[in-house]
Scaffold this motif. Structure first.
Motif, PDB file in Angstrom:
ATOM      1  N   PHE A 123       0.837  -1.205   0.000  1.00  0.00           N
ATOM      2  CA  PHE A 123       0.000   0.000   0.000  1.00  0.00           C
ATOM      3  C   PHE A 123       0.869   1.250   0.000  1.00  0.00           C
ATOM      4  N   PHE A 124       0.261   2.358  -0.396  1.00  0.00           N
ATOM      5  CA  PHE A 124       0.907   3.665  -0.270  1.00  0.00           C
ATOM      6  C   PHE A 124      -0.173   4.677   0.089  1.00  0.00           C
ATOM      7  N   VAL A 125       0.066   5.454   1.136  1.00  0.00           N
ATOM      8  CA  VAL A 125      -0.921   6.466   1.541  1.00  0.00           C
ATOM      9  C   VAL A 125      -0.363   7.850   1.179  1.00  0.00           C
ATOM     10  N   VAL A 126      -1.128   8.613   0.400  1.00  0.00           N
ATOM     11  CA  VAL A 126      -0.723   9.971   0.024  1.00  0.00           C
ATOM     12  C   VAL A 126      -1.521  10.939   0.903  1.00  0.00           C
ATOM     13  N   THR A 127      -0.813  11.803   1.646  1.00  0.00           N
ATOM     14  CA  THR A 127      -1.503  12.678   2.607  1.00  0.00           C
ATOM     15  C   THR A 127      -1.413  14.138   2.190  1.00  0.00           C
ATOM     16  N   ALA A 130      -2.535  14.086   8.777  1.00  0.00           N
ATOM     17  CA  ALA A 130      -1.317  13.280   8.918  1.00  0.00           C
ATOM     18  C   ALA A 130      -1.578  12.159   9.936  1.00  0.00           C
ATOM     19  N   HIS A 131      -2.292  12.495  11.019  1.00  0.00           N
ATOM     20  CA  HIS A 131      -2.561  11.491  12.051  1.00  0.00           C
ATOM     21  C   HIS A 131      -3.580  10.454  11.545  1.00  0.00           C
ATOM     22  N   ASP A 132      -4.578  10.913  10.772  1.00  0.00           N
ATOM     23  CA  ASP A 132      -5.523   9.953  10.182  1.00  0.00           C
ATOM     24  C   ASP A 132      -4.773   8.966   9.279  1.00  0.00           C
ATOM     25  N   SER A 133      -3.776   9.477   8.547  1.00  0.00           N
ATOM     26  CA  SER A 133      -2.998   8.586   7.677  1.00  0.00           C
ATOM     27  C   SER A 133      -2.224   7.561   8.510  1.00  0.00           C
ATOM     28  N   GLU A 134      -1.749   7.986   9.689  1.00  0.00           N
ATOM     29  CA  GLU A 134      -1.055   7.024  10.559  1.00  0.00           C
ATOM     30  C   GLU A 134      -2.014   5.911  10.992  1.00  0.00           C
ATOM     31  N   LYS A 135      -3.291   6.276  11.148  1.00  0.00           N
ATOM     32  CA  LYS A 135      -4.288   5.260  11.540  1.00  0.00           C
ATOM     33  C   LYS A 135      -4.559   4.316  10.363  1.00  0.00           C
ATOM     34  N   ALA A 153       2.763   0.376  -5.589  1.00  0.00           N
ATOM     35  CA  ALA A 153       1.779  -0.184  -4.645  1.00  0.00           C
ATOM     36  C   ALA A 153       0.588  -0.807  -5.367  1.00  0.00           C
ATOM     37  N   ASP A 154      -0.038  -1.806  -4.709  1.00  0.00           N
ATOM     38  CA  ASP A 154      -1.271  -2.421  -5.246  1.00  0.00           C
ATOM     39  C   ASP A 154      -2.509  -1.709  -4.719  1.00  0.00           C
ATOM     40  N   LEU A 155      -2.322  -0.918  -3.654  1.00  0.00           N
ATOM     41  CA  LEU A 155      -3.429  -0.151  -3.081  1.00  0.00           C
ATOM     42  C   LEU A 155      -2.904   1.253  -2.773  1.00  0.00           C
ATOM     43  N   VAL A 156      -3.532   2.267  -3.360  1.00  0.00           N
ATOM     44  CA  VAL A 156      -3.121   3.644  -3.063  1.00  0.00           C
ATOM     45  C   VAL A 156      -4.304   4.356  -2.419  1.00  0.00           C
ATOM     46  N   VAL A 157      -4.051   4.961  -1.249  1.00  0.00           N
ATOM     47  CA  VAL A 157      -5.100   5.705  -0.552  1.00  0.00           C
ATOM     48  C   VAL A 157      -4.736   7.194  -0.601  1.00  0.00           C
ATOM     49  N   PHE A 158      -5.645   8.029  -1.102  1.00  0.00           N
ATOM     50  CA  PHE A 158      -5.446   9.478  -1.098  1.00  0.00           C
ATOM     51  C   PHE A 158      -6.224  10.050   0.071  1.00  0.00           C
ATOM     52  N   ASN A 159      -5.515  10.586   1.054  1.00  0.00           N
ATOM     53  CA  ASN A 159      -6.172  11.214   2.204  1.00  0.00           C
ATOM     54  C   ASN A 159      -6.188  12.724   1.934  1.00  0.00           C
TER      55      ASN A 159
END
Ligand code: SAM
Ligand code: SF4
Length: 467
Positions: A34-38, A45-50, A69-75
């Motif tokens: 996964f990769f989380v883009v914040t 930033a804290h929600d991304s840590e969760k 990544a196979d899963l990318v989350v855009f926060n």
């Protein structure tokens, strides 16, 4: 104990989400990485840590780049139009990556999704997005991801309840530093701001929950905690047990956490009691972020900030008298509807008078649904650009001078990383919230170093070690 309409996520619901985390582990179609883009503020930033904490529990590994990544989350963030445009641009770019990796899952969450009409727009214009969910749905991420992995259809969940999530796993970005949310939402409705519409009404976490989390962080070796809330000064107003933010700080101060900071504070709610609690504390750092937004009373009134320039200056004086040398930062908006040259001059005069250690400056950005977006006399972007440039150069000039007051004094730096400019230096924040560079290496990251400030370079203080 708490006003109605607020819902603390129950232990049963938490267990239910743990069940989905276990179920995802067993799925053959589980993403491997996964990769989380914040985007946006510390809360995001804290929600991304969760999100990262939950994904790690599902045994999905963090990729080093979003392309891998196979899963990318855009926060996402929607406080200003720029942030929104950037997020939408990057989501579109990922469509190309999907051509190379057809099983790529794209999720979008955060404040932007909570904007009225945005979810429908995402479904219509960005049909390649698999999952979209709002800020109040974050705690249900495992279940929503499980559903996404078992269907070809996009899933959209937007809850408007005022939720207090508890017991979510967190993967901290730094082992020695932690965010700790004390409250969610905002009741202030500043006329330019979209936050109350996308993050809901003010709701305080129960003090026992906060103290328990702080204790766990302390035992986990955390040296600095940043308490988070849109307006931490109104902590406790919705609780029936009489505790306020000053009382909470006193309790946290006695726990033995080495450094405690907080943000953000609203000038109208900054009480003498809170200033005294800070002044009497051992571990609350001498730093304060106090957004002024404008130096003109007319503009402040139209912004619905509920204080005057004089009241703001009074709070600054009280802080400086009670906590000598305190580090002071602010937020300022230029080009608010109706801001005249004279109003802008008053902002410049205030900046000159206060001498902030740092200032975050923004050009006003109209946000659909907020009062200011429908006000007459919207300012020509060229005028706003000219004003912000003047403001930035004034702040830069003053900041150099203001920061010189630290030269010769002793400071303690919590080292964050190797310096960007030299492999022989490390940098971190001093007790006053200012960036400091000192000789050091990788082994120093996470330590608190005693130093003496020797100089100043590009808004960063330079120090030498004395321990
Ligand atoms: N709750 C915090 C407070 O009141 O200080 C700030 C939250 S907001 C995410 C951070 C900053 O963004 C604000 O202090 C304000 O200066 C700026 N901001 C908010 N809405 C804006 C808008 N529509 N245009 C430009 N700047 C904005
Ligand atoms: Fe927005 Fe004002 Fe609330 Fe801050 S206090 S989040 S600027 S409405």
């Amino acid at each position: 104990m708490m006003r109605t309409g607020i819902r603390i996520v129950s232990p049963e619901e938490t267990e239910r989400q743990q069940y989905f985390m276990e179920e995802i582990k067993k799925l053959p179609q589980k993403p491997k990485s996964f990769f989380v883009v914040t985007y946006g503020c510390q809360m995001n930033a804290h929600d991304s840590e969760k999100l990262k904490g939950m994904l790690t529990k599902m045994e999905i590994c963090e990729a080093s780049a979003r392309e891998d990544a196979d899963l990318v989350v855009f926060n996402t963030c929607c406080v200003r139009e720029n942030a929104e445009r950037k997020a939408l641009g990057n989501i579109t770019w990922l469509k190309e990556i999907r051509k190379r990796n057809p099983s790529l899952i794209i999720a979008v969450c955060g404040c932007m999704i909570q904007e009225p009409g945005m979810a429908e727009r995402i479904l219509r214009q960005y049909s390649f997005v698999n999952l979209a969910f709002g800020t109040s749905n974050l705690y249900r991420f495992p279940e929503m991801l499980h559903n996404t992995l078992n269907t070809d259809r996009p899933i959209v969940e937007i809850e408007n309840d005022d939720i207090i999530p508890e017991d979510l796993p967190v993967q901290r970005a730094r082992s020695e530093f932690a965010y700790l949310t004390v409250m969610y939402g905002c009741n202030n409705f500043c006329s330019y701001c979209i936050v109350p519409y996308v993050r809901g009404r003010e709701r305080s976490r129960l003090p026992d929950r906060i103290l328990k989390e702080a204790d766990e962080l302390l035992h986990d070796g955390v040296k600095e905690i940043m308490l988070l809330g849109q307006n931490v000064n109104s902590y406790g107003k919705d609780l029936a047990n009489g505790i306020n933010f000053a009382g909470l700080l006193e309790k946290l101060d006695s726990m033995g956490i080495q450094r405690i900071r907080f943000m953000t504070s609203h000038p109208k709610d900054l009480s003498d009691e809170l200033i005294s609690a800070m002044a009497d504390s051992k571990h609350i750092l001498p730093q304060f972020h106090l957004p002024v937004q404008s130096g003109s009373n007319a503009v402040l009134r139209n912004m619905n900030r509920c204080y005057t320039r004089e009241q703001y200056l009074d709070r600054v004086e009280k802080l400086r008298c009670s906590i000598p040398g305190i580090g002071l930062s602010t937020d300022i908006i230029v080009g608010f509807p109706g801001e005249s040259d004279a109003d802008f001059s008053e902002t410049m005069q205030l900046v000159e008078q206060v001498r902030f250690d740092s200032a975050f400056t923004f050009v006003y950005s109209p946000r659909i649904g907020t009062k200011a977006a429908y006000m007459p006399d919207q300012i020509d972007p060229e005028i706003s650009t000219e004003r912000i440039q003047k403001l930035i150069s004034l702040q830069e000039r003053l900041q150099q001078d203001t920061m010189r007051r630290f030269i010769g004094s002793e400071e303690e730096i919590l080292v964050e990383n190797l310096s960007k400019r030299s492999d022989l230096d490390v940098s971190g924040k001093g007790r006053h919230g200012i960036s400091i560079t000192v000789r050091g290496n990788k082994a120093d990251i996470g330590s608190i170093l005693k130093c003496r400030i020797t100089g100043l370079k590009n808004n960063t203080l330079i120090a030498e070690r004395i321990d």
